[in-house]
Write a protein that holds these residues in place. Structure first.
Motif, PDB file in Angstrom:
ATOM      1  N   UNK A 128      -1.453 -41.606 -25.246  1.00 34.06           N
ATOM      2  CA  UNK A 128      -0.656 -40.711 -24.420  1.00 34.06           C
ATOM      3  C   UNK A 128       0.822 -40.853 -24.747  1.00 34.06           C
ATOM      4  N   UNK A 129       1.544 -39.776 -24.553  1.00 35.22           N
ATOM      5  CA  UNK A 129       2.967 -39.748 -24.886  1.00 35.22           C
ATOM      6  C   UNK A 129       3.831 -40.077 -23.685  1.00 35.22           C
ATOM      7  N   UNK A 130       3.330 -40.854 -22.772  1.00 34.29           N
ATOM      8  CA  UNK A 130       4.128 -41.256 -21.623  1.00 34.29           C
ATOM      9  C   UNK A 130       4.271 -40.165 -20.579  1.00 34.29           C
ATOM     10  N   UNK A 131       3.260 -39.312 -20.439  1.00 34.52           N
ATOM     11  CA  UNK A 131       3.284 -38.289 -19.410  1.00 34.52           C
ATOM     12  C   UNK A 131       4.098 -37.065 -19.761  1.00 34.52           C
ATOM     13  N   UNK A 132       4.236 -36.725 -21.022  1.00 37.75           N
ATOM     14  CA  UNK A 132       5.012 -35.554 -21.443  1.00 37.75           C
ATOM     15  C   UNK A 132       4.188 -34.281 -21.246  1.00 37.75           C
ATOM     16  N   UNK A 133       4.840 -33.270 -20.709  1.00 41.13           N
ATOM     17  CA  UNK A 133       4.193 -32.001 -20.444  1.00 41.13           C
ATOM     18  C   UNK A 133       4.756 -30.925 -21.375  1.00 41.13           C
ATOM     19  N   UNK A 134       3.874 -30.124 -21.940  1.00 42.10           N
ATOM     20  CA  UNK A 134       4.297 -29.045 -22.822  1.00 42.10           C
ATOM     21  C   UNK A 134       5.088 -27.993 -22.032  1.00 42.10           C
ATOM     22  N   UNK A 135       4.709 -27.751 -20.789  1.00 41.52           N
ATOM     23  CA  UNK A 135       5.410 -26.781 -19.959  1.00 41.52           C
ATOM     24  C   UNK A 135       6.845 -27.222 -19.683  1.00 41.52           C
ATOM     25  N   UNK A 136       7.035 -28.506 -19.375  1.00 39.86           N
ATOM     26  CA  UNK A 136       8.384 -29.021 -19.123  1.00 39.86           C
ATOM     27  C   UNK A 136       9.236 -28.895 -20.381  1.00 39.86           C
ATOM     28  N   UNK A 137       8.677 -29.252 -21.527  1.00 39.82           N
ATOM     29  CA  UNK A 137       9.408 -29.140 -22.789  1.00 39.82           C
ATOM     30  C   UNK A 137       9.766 -27.685 -23.062  1.00 39.82           C
ATOM     31  N   UNK A 138       8.857 -26.771 -22.777  1.00 43.81           N
ATOM     32  CA  UNK A 138       9.100 -25.349 -22.989  1.00 43.81           C
ATOM     33  C   UNK A 138      10.219 -24.843 -22.087  1.00 43.81           C
ATOM     34  N   UNK A 139      10.191 -25.225 -20.826  1.00 46.92           N
ATOM     35  CA  UNK A 139      11.238 -24.805 -19.890  1.00 46.92           C
ATOM     36  C   UNK A 139      12.598 -25.378 -20.266  1.00 46.92           C
ATOM     37  N   UNK A 140      12.616 -26.641 -20.687  1.00 43.70           N
ATOM     38  CA  UNK A 140      13.873 -27.243 -21.133  1.00 43.70           C
ATOM     39  C   UNK A 140      14.418 -26.517 -22.360  1.00 43.70           C
ATOM     40  N   UNK A 141      13.552 -26.187 -23.296  1.00 43.18           N
ATOM     41  CA  UNK A 141      13.986 -25.476 -24.497  1.00 43.18           C
ATOM     42  C   UNK A 141      14.507 -24.083 -24.149  1.00 43.18           C
ATOM     43  N   UNK A 142      13.903 -23.437 -23.178  1.00 43.62           N
ATOM     44  CA  UNK A 142      14.325 -22.086 -22.801  1.00 43.62           C
ATOM     45  C   UNK A 142      15.668 -22.092 -22.088  1.00 43.62           C
ATOM     46  N   UNK A 143      15.817 -22.978 -21.093  1.00 45.04           N
ATOM     47  CA  UNK A 143      17.013 -22.946 -20.254  1.00 45.04           C
ATOM     48  C   UNK A 143      18.201 -23.717 -20.832  1.00 45.04           C
ATOM     49  N   UNK A 144      17.957 -24.863 -21.458  1.00 45.03           N
ATOM     50  CA  UNK A 144      19.062 -25.674 -21.997  1.00 45.03           C
ATOM     51  C   UNK A 144      18.799 -26.062 -23.447  1.00 45.03           C
ATOM     52  N   UNK A 145      18.157 -25.168 -24.189  1.00 43.88           N
ATOM     53  CA  UNK A 145      17.818 -25.430 -25.583  1.00 43.88           C
ATOM     54  C   UNK A 145      19.029 -25.651 -26.462  1.00 43.88           C
ATOM     55  N   UNK A 146      20.120 -24.964 -26.169  1.00 48.86           N
ATOM     56  CA  UNK A 146      21.332 -25.120 -26.955  1.00 48.86           C
ATOM     57  C   UNK A 146      21.945 -26.495 -26.861  1.00 48.86           C
ATOM     58  N   UNK A 147      21.581 -27.226 -25.829  1.00 51.72           N
ATOM     59  CA  UNK A 147      22.084 -28.590 -25.664  1.00 51.72           C
ATOM     60  C   UNK A 147      21.131 -29.636 -26.232  1.00 51.72           C
ATOM     61  N   UNK A 148      19.951 -29.220 -26.646  1.00 49.13           N
ATOM     62  CA  UNK A 148      18.991 -30.137 -27.250  1.00 49.13           C
ATOM     63  C   UNK A 148      18.295 -31.059 -26.267  1.00 49.13           C
ATOM     64  N   UNK A 149      18.329 -30.729 -24.991  1.00 44.70           N
ATOM     65  CA  UNK A 149      17.732 -31.594 -23.963  1.00 44.70           C
ATOM     66  C   UNK A 149      16.232 -31.753 -24.195  1.00 44.70           C
ATOM     67  N   UNK A 150      15.571 -30.711 -24.667  1.00 46.93           N
ATOM     68  CA  UNK A 150      14.132 -30.802 -24.926  1.00 46.93           C
ATOM     69  C   UNK A 150      13.836 -31.832 -26.010  1.00 46.93           C
ATOM     70  N   UNK A 151      14.724 -32.002 -26.985  1.00 42.18           N
ATOM     71  CA  UNK A 151      14.531 -33.016 -28.035  1.00 42.18           C
ATOM     72  C   UNK A 151      14.640 -34.421 -27.455  1.00 42.18           C
TER      73      UNK A 151
END
Length: 71
Positions: free
Chosen positions: A2-25
């Motif tokens: 397991x990746x420590x409880x990482x959710x694809x939906x959370x990563x997707x939302x982070x990329x959509x809303x604050x993707x320019x800041x690289x928060x999803x990375x």
């Protein structure tokens, strides 16, 4: 493993809303790439768009393994 409880939906939302800041990375465990995205504002938006598409397709996975929760 397991990746420590990482959710694809959370990563997707982070990329959509604050993707320019690289928060999803940062969320996915790619700290160095997150810093570069932060400094370049997501490659002027291009890199953020590519990451958004890669997360939707499931190509961009957490650094420590697959997502615990997928779309």
């Amino acid at each position: 493993m397991a990746a420590g409880g990482k959710s694809q939906l959370v990563a997707l939302l982070l990329a959509f809303f604050v993707g320019g800041l690289g928060i999803h990375r940062f969320y996915l465990g790619y700290t160095w790439q997150g810093v570069v995205q932060l400094l370049t504002l997501g490659g002027c938006g291009i890199w953020s768009l590519i990451d958004f598409i890669r997360i939707i397709l499931g190509d961009l996975q957490p650094k420590n393994g697959p997502y615990d929760k997928t779309l």
